[in-house]
Design a protein around this motif. Structure first.
Motif, PDB file in Angstrom:
ATOM      1  N   ARG A  99     -14.336 -40.625  32.839  1.00 32.57           N
ATOM      2  CA  ARG A  99     -14.392 -41.879  33.578  1.00 32.57           C
ATOM      3  C   ARG A  99     -15.056 -42.989  32.760  1.00 32.57           C
ATOM      4  O   ARG A  99     -15.661 -42.730  31.732  1.00 32.57           O
ATOM      5  CB  ARG A  99     -15.165 -41.671  34.889  1.00 32.57           C
ATOM      6  N   GLU A 100     -14.935 -44.201  33.281  1.00 29.20           N
ATOM      7  CA  GLU A 100     -15.618 -45.352  32.705  1.00 29.20           C
ATOM      8  C   GLU A 100     -16.639 -45.869  33.706  1.00 29.20           C
ATOM      9  O   GLU A 100     -16.431 -45.810  34.920  1.00 29.20           O
ATOM     10  CB  GLU A 100     -14.627 -46.456  32.344  1.00 29.20           C
ATOM     11  N   TYR A 101     -17.759 -46.382  33.191  1.00 25.91           N
ATOM     12  CA  TYR A 101     -18.845 -46.855  34.041  1.00 25.91           C
ATOM     13  C   TYR A 101     -19.279 -48.251  33.640  1.00 25.91           C
ATOM     14  O   TYR A 101     -19.191 -48.631  32.470  1.00 25.91           O
ATOM     15  CB  TYR A 101     -20.063 -45.928  33.939  1.00 25.91           C
ATOM     16  N   THR A 102     -19.776 -48.971  34.627  1.00 26.62           N
ATOM     17  CA  THR A 102     -20.448 -50.233  34.360  1.00 26.62           C
ATOM     18  C   THR A 102     -21.931 -49.940  34.272  1.00 26.62           C
ATOM     19  O   THR A 102     -22.528 -49.436  35.221  1.00 26.62           O
ATOM     20  CB  THR A 102     -20.189 -51.252  35.482  1.00 26.62           C
ATOM     21  N   SER A 103     -22.530 -50.214  33.133  1.00 28.69           N
ATOM     22  CA  SER A 103     -23.923 -49.837  32.910  1.00 28.69           C
ATOM     23  C   SER A 103     -24.852 -50.678  33.771  1.00 28.69           C
ATOM     24  O   SER A 103     -24.565 -51.822  34.112  1.00 28.69           O
ATOM     25  CB  SER A 103     -24.292 -50.001  31.435  1.00 28.69           C
ATOM     26  N   ASP A 107     -32.702 -45.942  35.653  1.00 30.00           N
ATOM     27  CA  ASP A 107     -33.120 -44.895  34.712  1.00 30.00           C
ATOM     28  C   ASP A 107     -31.988 -43.966  34.308  1.00 30.00           C
ATOM     29  O   ASP A 107     -31.990 -43.417  33.216  1.00 30.00           O
ATOM     30  CB  ASP A 107     -34.248 -44.051  35.327  1.00 30.00           C
ATOM     31  N   VAL A 108     -31.018 -43.763  35.183  1.00 24.42           N
ATOM     32  CA  VAL A 108     -29.984 -42.794  34.899  1.00 24.42           C
ATOM     33  C   VAL A 108     -28.765 -43.403  34.203  1.00 24.42           C
ATOM     34  O   VAL A 108     -27.783 -42.726  34.000  1.00 24.42           O
ATOM     35  CB  VAL A 108     -29.510 -42.085  36.186  1.00 24.42           C
ATOM     36  N   ALA A 109     -28.827 -44.661  33.843  1.00 24.45           N
ATOM     37  CA  ALA A 109     -27.667 -45.312  33.231  1.00 24.45           C
ATOM     38  C   ALA A 109     -27.257 -44.626  31.941  1.00 24.45           C
ATOM     39  O   ALA A 109     -26.092 -44.522  31.621  1.00 24.45           O
ATOM     40  CB  ALA A 109     -27.970 -46.785  32.968  1.00 24.45           C
ATOM     41  N   SER A 110     -28.231 -44.114  31.169  1.00 27.76           N
ATOM     42  CA  SER A 110     -27.921 -43.487  29.894  1.00 27.76           C
ATOM     43  C   SER A 110     -27.249 -42.131  30.057  1.00 27.76           C
ATOM     44  O   SER A 110     -26.634 -41.617  29.148  1.00 27.76           O
ATOM     45  CB  SER A 110     -29.206 -43.305  29.067  1.00 27.76           C
ATOM     46  N   VAL A 111     -27.361 -41.554  31.257  1.00 35.49           N
ATOM     47  CA  VAL A 111     -26.767 -40.247  31.482  1.00 35.49           C
ATOM     48  C   VAL A 111     -25.261 -40.355  31.657  1.00 35.49           C
ATOM     49  O   VAL A 111     -24.503 -39.529  31.176  1.00 35.49           O
ATOM     50  CB  VAL A 111     -27.398 -39.583  32.740  1.00 35.49           C
ATOM     51  N   GLY A 112     -24.815 -41.405  32.340  1.00 38.08           N
ATOM     52  CA  GLY A 112     -23.396 -41.594  32.533  1.00 38.08           C
ATOM     53  C   GLY A 112     -22.818 -40.829  33.700  1.00 38.08           C
ATOM     54  O   GLY A 112     -21.618 -40.705  33.823  1.00 38.08           O
ATOM     55  N   TYR A 113     -23.663 -40.292  34.570  1.00 35.98           N
ATOM     56  CA  TYR A 113     -23.170 -39.550  35.726  1.00 35.98           C
ATOM     57  C   TYR A 113     -23.753 -40.161  36.990  1.00 35.98           C
ATOM     58  O   TYR A 113     -24.733 -40.886  36.950  1.00 35.98           O
ATOM     59  CB  TYR A 113     -23.524 -38.063  35.600  1.00 35.98           C
ATOM     60  N   GLY A 114     -23.139 -39.868  38.125  1.00 38.16           N
ATOM     61  CA  GLY A 114     -23.505 -40.502  39.379  1.00 38.16           C
ATOM     62  C   GLY A 114     -24.959 -40.279  39.760  1.00 38.16           C
ATOM     63  O   GLY A 114     -25.519 -39.214  39.508  1.00 38.16           O
ATOM     64  N   PHE A 115     -25.556 -41.277  40.400  1.00 37.15           N
ATOM     65  CA  PHE A 115     -26.956 -41.184  40.816  1.00 37.15           C
ATOM     66  C   PHE A 115     -27.045 -40.584  42.207  1.00 37.15           C
ATOM     67  O   PHE A 115     -26.260 -40.896  43.078  1.00 37.15           O
ATOM     68  CB  PHE A 115     -27.611 -42.565  40.814  1.00 37.15           C
ATOM     69  N   SER A 116     -28.007 -39.690  42.412  1.00 34.87           N
ATOM     70  CA  SER A 116     -28.188 -39.055  43.705  1.00 34.87           C
ATOM     71  C   SER A 116     -29.403 -39.630  44.400  1.00 34.87           C
ATOM     72  O   SER A 116     -29.948 -40.645  43.994  1.00 34.87           O
ATOM     73  CB  SER A 116     -28.378 -37.548  43.507  1.00 34.87           C
ATOM     74  N   GLN A 117     -29.885 -38.934  45.418  1.00 34.35           N
ATOM     75  CA  GLN A 117     -31.078 -39.361  46.134  1.00 34.35           C
ATOM     76  C   GLN A 117     -32.346 -38.889  45.427  1.00 34.35           C
ATOM     77  O   GLN A 117     -33.431 -39.050  45.941  1.00 34.35           O
ATOM     78  CB  GLN A 117     -31.053 -38.826  47.566  1.00 34.35           C
ATOM     79  N   THR A 151     -18.883 -52.012  30.134  1.00 33.90           N
ATOM     80  CA  THR A 151     -18.191 -50.768  30.465  1.00 33.90           C
ATOM     81  C   THR A 151     -18.329 -49.755  29.334  1.00 33.90           C
ATOM     82  O   THR A 151     -18.109 -50.073  28.166  1.00 33.90           O
ATOM     83  CB  THR A 151     -16.701 -51.043  30.728  1.00 33.90           C
ATOM     84  N   THR A 152     -18.711 -48.543  29.707  1.00 35.47           N
ATOM     85  CA  THR A 152     -18.810 -47.451  28.736  1.00 35.47           C
ATOM     86  C   THR A 152     -18.091 -46.230  29.293  1.00 35.47           C
ATOM     87  O   THR A 152     -17.986 -46.058  30.510  1.00 35.47           O
ATOM     88  CB  THR A 152     -20.278 -47.080  28.455  1.00 35.47           C
ATOM     89  N   LYS A 153     -17.632 -45.374  28.390  1.00 36.34           N
ATOM     90  CA  LYS A 153     -16.960 -44.143  28.796  1.00 36.34           C
ATOM     91  C   LYS A 153     -17.984 -43.032  28.921  1.00 36.34           C
ATOM     92  O   LYS A 153     -18.931 -42.958  28.148  1.00 36.34           O
ATOM     93  CB  LYS A 153     -15.900 -43.748  27.763  1.00 36.34           C
ATOM     94  N   GLU A 154     -17.777 -42.166  29.888  1.00 34.77           N
ATOM     95  CA  GLU A 154     -18.688 -41.037  30.021  1.00 34.77           C
ATOM     96  C   GLU A 154     -18.469 -40.078  28.861  1.00 34.77           C
ATOM     97  O   GLU A 154     -17.363 -39.972  28.308  1.00 34.77           O
ATOM     98  CB  GLU A 154     -18.502 -40.365  31.384  1.00 34.77           C
TER      99      GLU A 154
END
Length: 286
Positions: A99-103, A107-117, A151-154
């Motif tokens: 997938r592609e993400y908008t940074s 804190d979790v932006a560098s991980v590239g995966y969805g943020f949880s609770q 935009t960055t790719k995971e």
């Protein structure tokens, strides 16, 4: 006069009916989780070997299975996300989806995966007290407000530097509600045990299968599995589950405001919410 009298009675009946259906009472269905291969420490469920440490805290709505992966070694550790899966009742779900993400500045932006609770406290990765979230949390607003449009790719392969950690979060358990059709259990005054399960009888079994290597091209992969199952289900009224605490809003201010905290909760539990609409007898699941 008679017409006016009947009209007044009709209006009173409508108002009474609206009052009966709008008097919503909040309840929590709490799912206890067991894992034979993990231990609880510092408000986390922990798996550990000589290479890495994996930490979970499931508490939250629907049960986030995001984890903190800590590299214990003096060399870089590489996680192959294409071969890492969340498995729910035997169904494998991919972590890597190209997938592609908008940074963002979270804190979790560098991980590239969805943020949880998942969130951090002063005395560890998760707080010892659990704040009752509102419908739109401050963190959600922060994430929406701090998007930069880059935009960055995971990444298929995630590098965790020596003696460092990263957060990987994507899935929630999201179980079905357990309903007994006994009002004293489904809508308890305080608490009610709904069900108990063994590992073999549990309707909800889940695990993370993590693939890692110390080679940047992920040769010589090693695999670990962190497995869990729901062991019991308990219903709580809001009064039994939540307490209001008066606390200072700022360290330099004497003013205090009320905040709600869970009296229940822990790294080996999660919840869903539902409502009873008073004497109308209907219920709604969130």
């Amino acid at each position: 006069m008679k017409k006016r009298h009947f009209r007044t009675l009709a209006m009173m009946a409508v108002v009474a009916s609206m009052g009966m259906t709008s008097c919503k009472q909040l309840y929590y269905q709490v799912y206890d989780v067991k894992s034979d291969a993990m231990k609880q420490e510092d408000n986390s469920l922990v798996y550990e070997n000589s290479d890495l440490k994996v930490m979970y805290n499931l508490w939250g709505k629907d049960g986030s299975v995001g984890f903190i992966l800590q590299n214990k070694t003096d060399k870089d550790l590489f996680v192959d996300m294409d071969k890492t899966f969340f498995i729910l009742n035997g169904q494998a779900n991919d972590y890597f989806k190209n997938r592609e993400y908008t940074s963002t500045t979270t804190d979790v932006a560098s991980v590239g995966y969805g943020f949880s609770q998942t969130y951090w406290g002063v005395n560890g990765y998760w707080p010892t007290q659990y704040y009752v979230p509102t419908t739109a949390s401050a963190l959600t607003k922060q994430m929406k407000g701090q998007s930069h449009g880059i935009t960055t790719k995971e990444k298929q392969i995630v590098c965790i530097p020596a003696r460092a950690y990263k957060v990987i979060s994507e899935y929630k358990v999201s179980p079905r509600f357990v309903k007994t059709c006994e009002r004293s259990k489904d809508f308890p005054k305080r608490t009610a045990n709904v069900a108990n399960y063994s590992e073999s009888s549990s309707p909800m079994k889940f695990k993370n299968r993590i693939a890692y290597s110390f080679d940047s091209d992920c040769k010589n992969l090693q695999h670990i599995e962190n497995s869990f199952y729901v062991s019991s289900v308990t219903n709580y009224s809001k009064k039994a589950a939540v307490e209001k605490v008066r606390e200072k809003t700022d360290c330099y201010s004497s003013q205090k405001q009320k905040r709600e905290y869970f009296k229940i909760g822990g790294p080996d539990k999660f919840y869903r919410t539902y409502h009873s609409q008073g004497t109308a007898g209907s219920d709604m699941y969130d």
